[in-house]
Design an enzyme around this catalytic site. Structure first.
Site, short mmCIF file in Angstrom:
data_model
loop_
_atom_site.label_atom_id
_atom_site.label_comp_id
_atom_site.label_asym_id
_atom_site.label_seq_id
_atom_site.Cartn_x
_atom_site.Cartn_y
_atom_site.Cartn_z
N LYS B 241 0.86 -1.18 0.00
CA LYS B 241 0.00 0.00 0.00
C LYS B 241 0.90 1.23 0.00
O LYS B 241 1.64 1.48 0.95
CB LYS B 241 -0.90 0.00 1.24
N ARG B 246 -3.68 8.57 -5.03
CA ARG B 246 -4.45 7.65 -5.87
C ARG B 246 -4.90 8.40 -7.11
O ARG B 246 -5.44 9.51 -7.01
CB ARG B 246 -5.67 7.16 -5.08
N ARG B 261 -8.33 10.91 -6.67
CA ARG B 261 -9.49 10.23 -6.13
C ARG B 261 -10.61 11.19 -5.76
O ARG B 261 -11.78 10.86 -5.78
CB ARG B 261 -9.07 9.45 -4.88
N GLU B 289 -1.06 4.74 -8.32
CA GLU B 289 -0.68 5.68 -7.26
C GLU B 289 0.50 6.51 -7.77
O GLU B 289 1.45 5.96 -8.31
CB GLU B 289 -0.26 4.86 -6.04
N LYS B 413 -7.56 -3.18 2.94
CA LYS B 413 -6.22 -2.64 3.23
C LYS B 413 -5.82 -3.06 4.65
O LYS B 413 -6.62 -3.01 5.57
CB LYS B 413 -6.17 -1.12 3.05
#
Ligand code: ZN
Lengths: 348, 546
Positions: B241, B246, B261, B289, B413
């Site tokens: 992650k 994003r 995002r 990302e 996540k």
């Protein structure tokens, strides 16, 4: 110089020459009661004077055995050189304005005075319509004494209420309207269309229906709400209940429902939202701003006492804009009756 | 105006979602496009700016109604809303305006904004002549910039989806694209044809849910939770992650766009990524990302990336300083084909295929998958997250499509807890080099039995402006000196971030931090709200048992 016939005391409005209190909030010898709402009719006085229509309601509220003398609308009663007359106030069944006129030696020294009690100028089939009263000194209520309060035509409001009820039925929801048990509840009943469905009432309202029916007021058939009839009419019935029933377990028996509040305060979106109810219907038994101004003007009075409500702004407005000798009278009971807790014991 | 007012009243009158939805559907079903698009703008787009001040509205209303200003103020107090107050006090009108909403904007709102004072009064009076009380309320809200209605964007999207019989994700996608209050754009947004979408708009992002999402989940152990809810590890794909932004990288024949995002258009901040677009096949959409990337081939802290986003005038030096990389992890569209319904494993394979051809491209990478045999194995690798400068692990179900929003169950996540602590600035020292004139080296303390105990120094993390501000504070609040060190009134609180910690005899607090840095000033905290040494000791304890 003429003096006030009626003055404000720590027991409420008082006429010293007649030794009579009007709507006193403590026990006195002689009390004239404008109407039976809890902020106007208090227990404990030796004798009460009210209209014949008010009498049975007063007995329900203050006790069966209280000492009551009745005086029909527009008939004089003499007492200590003071002429007392009751005039329709259009507020609830039997509600009266109290006109006190000085006679004989007092006529030159004192002003005639009319105490409005609560009143409204809009039509209401459940009580005698308001009549303007000529006087020199007018003591008016001011519950809705701001220009933001201007009532819609009640016929339109009742159309909305009936449409809402009908619409709830299409979604199988019971309709519940919270409203004040004396006056507004009966006015509401008179405006409902009984063809839509059964009408159930809370016990606190049910016990106030006989005085209305006995006085010849046309009300639709109603039943006192019980577990059985509530269950049988779920999704169809209209239920009238006092505000204290909101959020109580009493509601459980009606199943899925939509609720509403009928009051002048519903004019303001914020108040409606704070109540967190589905609908607010603007229906008041008090005079709106134009009603107050027209009633005050119709009396021809130059001295105006303002009580029960938004006293200071209305007094200032009358002084500055209408050049009247207007002054505020402080009351122990502030706020409109709709918002005071229901004083009747919930009997169901 | 009558239709829109009805909608406003209906939405305002109920707290029930189902009734709001019905009101929206009824409205959008019957409204002509030239008005519907304005309603849509008001509900999900931007509120109109204020065209007239409250003071002026009050004054004109007072003149019109004959109600003195002081009494309007009393009314405002009682009603709590000026738009409503003025609507209620104006002389009653028995008219109801049938003026279409778009003409309210073109004939009243826009002119009002550009008019001089006498013309504004004329315009307002003209509008009042035509509107009834409820319409006046809505109109006042529009012109005073206070229009709000209690309906979520999600619900409007649902209503539009219901009347077009389309998936809400498609409506959301169309609303995400730039649109203007024109009937054409409205027709496009409500077009029943699935493919009438704006080519430049991002797809709705699929968002992961934290594992053990609820604090009162009966399973308190991560591994047991994974075994219970995710079951077979071989059904899942694991990735790091990243601590970045994003974004979707959209490449069309004539344009490349980058959307964050928050559905913000951020292409301009990252010209090197725009250049990447040309290397991709036409009509390709990548999800991934943006990460600041060091020349040691590892991510840089998020704050470095943020400096690029915040930079208003583009500073070329900064671009050179902070290289970035787009780490792709999903392929939503390839050569015009919407792949979102394809299983994750398939999309991943295609993604790797495309990116393999661009392996030499320094600004593009594929976020690698993590090989793992069991949840225990993955937990062990996760423990190294901090060393890799990542935030933890993402888990994606291999067989799942690319969903939209926070749909639960297919993306999880598994984050590591960040090491941060709130500490009080107590000593300061001048910097070196170009910062020699400023106090830039700080010593921080934590509470221990009612006294502040110094536990770490930190140098980096503040912007130049913040350094100047703190420097100014230090000069004004010095309480003593010891050689080059200034003692400072303990008033400023900072959030200190660090990579790890260990016991140390050489430090007074008994703990040494690895890579301590200032994350931000906690202007919201007073010194007595700073953390204690006890908190730090607890972190040390946990780091051993991790
Ligand atoms: Zn009353």
């Amino acid at each position: 110089m003429t003096a006030d016939l009626v003055v404000s005391t720590d027991r409420g409005l008082y006429c010293p020459l007649a030794d009579i209190h009007i709507d006193p909030w403590r026990a006195v010898d002689r009390a004239i009661i404008t109407h039976a709402h809890a902020d106007h009719a208090r227990p404990g006085s030796k004798t009460y004077l009210c209209t014949p229509e008010s009498e049975p309601i007063l007995r329900i509220r203050l006790g069966k055995d209280i000492n009551i003398q009745t005086l029909p609308y527009n008939q004089p009663l003499l007492h200590n050189d003071i002429r007392i007359m009751l005039h329709p106030a259009g507020h609830v069944l039997g509600s009266a304005q109290v006109l006190l006129e000085p006679l004989g030696p007092h006529a030159r020294t004192h002003r005639s005075c009319c105490i409005s009690g609560d009143y409204k100028t809009t039509p209401d089939p459940t009580c005698t319509p308001f009549e303007p009263v000529r006087c020199e000194h007018f003591i008016t209520e001011s519950t809705f004494g701001l220009p933001i309060y201007r009532w819609p035509d009640p016929r339109i409001v009742f159309d909305d209420i009936n449409a809402w009820w009908h619409n709830n039925q299409t979604r199988s929801l019971t309709s519940i309207i919270y409203t004040y048990a004396l006056g507004k509840a009966q006015r509401l009943l008179a405006g409902l269309d009984p063809a839509i469905g059964p009408i159930l009432v809370h016990g606190a309202i049910d016990r106030l229906l006989p005085p209305y029916r006995d006085a010849g007021v046309q009300l639709p058939p109603t039943e006192r709400a019980t577990a059985d009839n509530a269950k049988a009419s779920r999704g169809r019935a209209m239920v009238i209940a006092p505000p204290s029933a909101a959020g109580s377990p009493w509601l459980k028996k009606f199943g899925k429902h939509s609720d509403a509040f009928a009051s002048g305060w519903m004019q303001i979106r914020g108040t409606r939202r704070r109540r967190s109810i589905d609908r607010g219907f603007v229906l008041s038994d008090h005079a709106d701003w134009p009603g107050l101004l027209s009633a005050i003007e119709a009396t021809g009075a130059s001295r105006i006492g303002i009580t029960h409500g938004v006293v200071t702004p209305l007094a200032r407005y009358l002084r500055e804009e209408k050049s009247l000798d207007a002054y505020p009278i402080s009351t122990r009971f502030e706020g409109e009756v709709d918002d005071t807790p229901e004083t009747d014991p919930a009997t169901d | 105006m009558h239709r829109f007012t009805r909608l406003f009243i209906d939405l305002d009158a109920t707290t029930r979602t189902s009734e709001k939805l019905t009101a929206l559907e009824n409205y959008f079903r019957s409204v002509p496009p030239e008005d519907g698009v304005w309603a849509l703008t008001l509900l999900v787009g931007k509120r109109p700016r204020r065209a007239i001040s409250h003071t002026e509205m009050r004054r004109i209303a007072s003149e019109r109604s004959g109600i003195p200003l002081w009494l309007i103020a009393e009314c405002h107090d009682a009603a709590g809303d000026l738009s409503e107050t003025l609507a209620l006090i104006l002389p009653e009108s028995d008219r109801c305006s049938l003026r279409p909403l778009h003409r309210v904007f073109s004939e009243w709102l826009t002119p009002l904004r550009n008019a001089d004072e006498p013309s504004r009064a004329l315009l307002l009076n003209e509008a009042w002549d035509e509107l009834d009380t409820r319409q006046r309320l809505v109109f006042h809200k529009l012109i005073s910039g206070s229009f709000r209605v209690g309906v979520q964007r999600r619900l409007v999207v649902r209503a539009l989806a219901n009347i077009t019989a389309l998936d809400p994700a498609i409506i959301e996608h169309r609303l995400n694209a730039p649109w203007k209050p024109t009937p054409d754009d409205y027709r496009r947004i409500l077009s029943p044809h699935e493919h009438d979408s704006d080519p430049a708009a991002p797809y709705p992002f699929f968002l992961a849910t934290p594992i053990r999402p609820s604090a009162n989940d009966p399973i308190t152990d991560d591994l047991r939770w994974l075994e219970h809810h995710l079951a077979d590890p071989s059904d899942w794909l694991a990735e790091w992650k990243w601590d970045g932004i994003r974004a979707q990288l959209i490449h069309r024949p004539s344009l490349t766009m980058l959307w964050s995002r928050g559905e913000e258009h951020i292409t301009d901040a990252f010209p090197e990524l725009r250049a990447l677009g040309a290397l991709l096949p036409d009509n390709t959409v990548l999800d991934g990302e943006i990460v600041a990337w060091s020349d040691q081939d590892r991510p840089l802290p998020f704050s470095d990336l943020q400096r690029r986003l915040n930079r208003k005038q583009r500073d070329l030096m900064l671009f050179d300083d902070i290289p970035i990389r787009f780490l792709a992890y999903d392929l939503l569209e390839l050569e015009g084909r919407d792949l979102r319904e394809a299983p994750t494993a398939d999309r991943r394979a295609r993604l790797q295929n495309i990116c393999a051809r661009l392996a030499s491209e320094q600004h593009l990478g594929v976020s690698p998958t993590i090989d793992f045999a069991s949840w225990e194995d993955l937990a062990e690798q996760r423990a190294a997250s901090r060393a890799r400068a990542v935030e933890g692990i993402m888990l994606k179900r291999k067989s799942a499509p690319y969903r939209s929003g926070r749909a639960r169950g297919d993306w999880w996540k598994w984050k590591i807890d960040p090491y941060t602590i709130d500490a009080v600035l107590i000593y300061a020292q001048r910097g070196s080099g170009r910062r020699a004139s400023l106090f830039t080296d700080y010593t921080f303390a934590l509470w221990d039995n009612g006294e502040l105990v110094p536990f770490t120094k930190a140098y980096s993390g503040l912007s130049d402006a913040e350094i100047r501000e703190v420097d100014d504070f230090i000069r004004k609040h010095t309480t003593g000196r010891q050689g080059p060190i200034r003692m400072v009134e303990p008033r400023l609180v900072f959030e200190i971030g660090f990579e790890g910690l260990r016991e140390s005899d050489r430090h007074r607090a008994g703990i040494a931090l690895r890579f301590p840095r200032m994350l931000r000033r906690r202007t919201d905290k007073s010194p007595d709200q700073a953390d204690t040494l006890e908190t730090l000791r607890a972190l040390l304890h946990h780091s051993r048992t991790d």
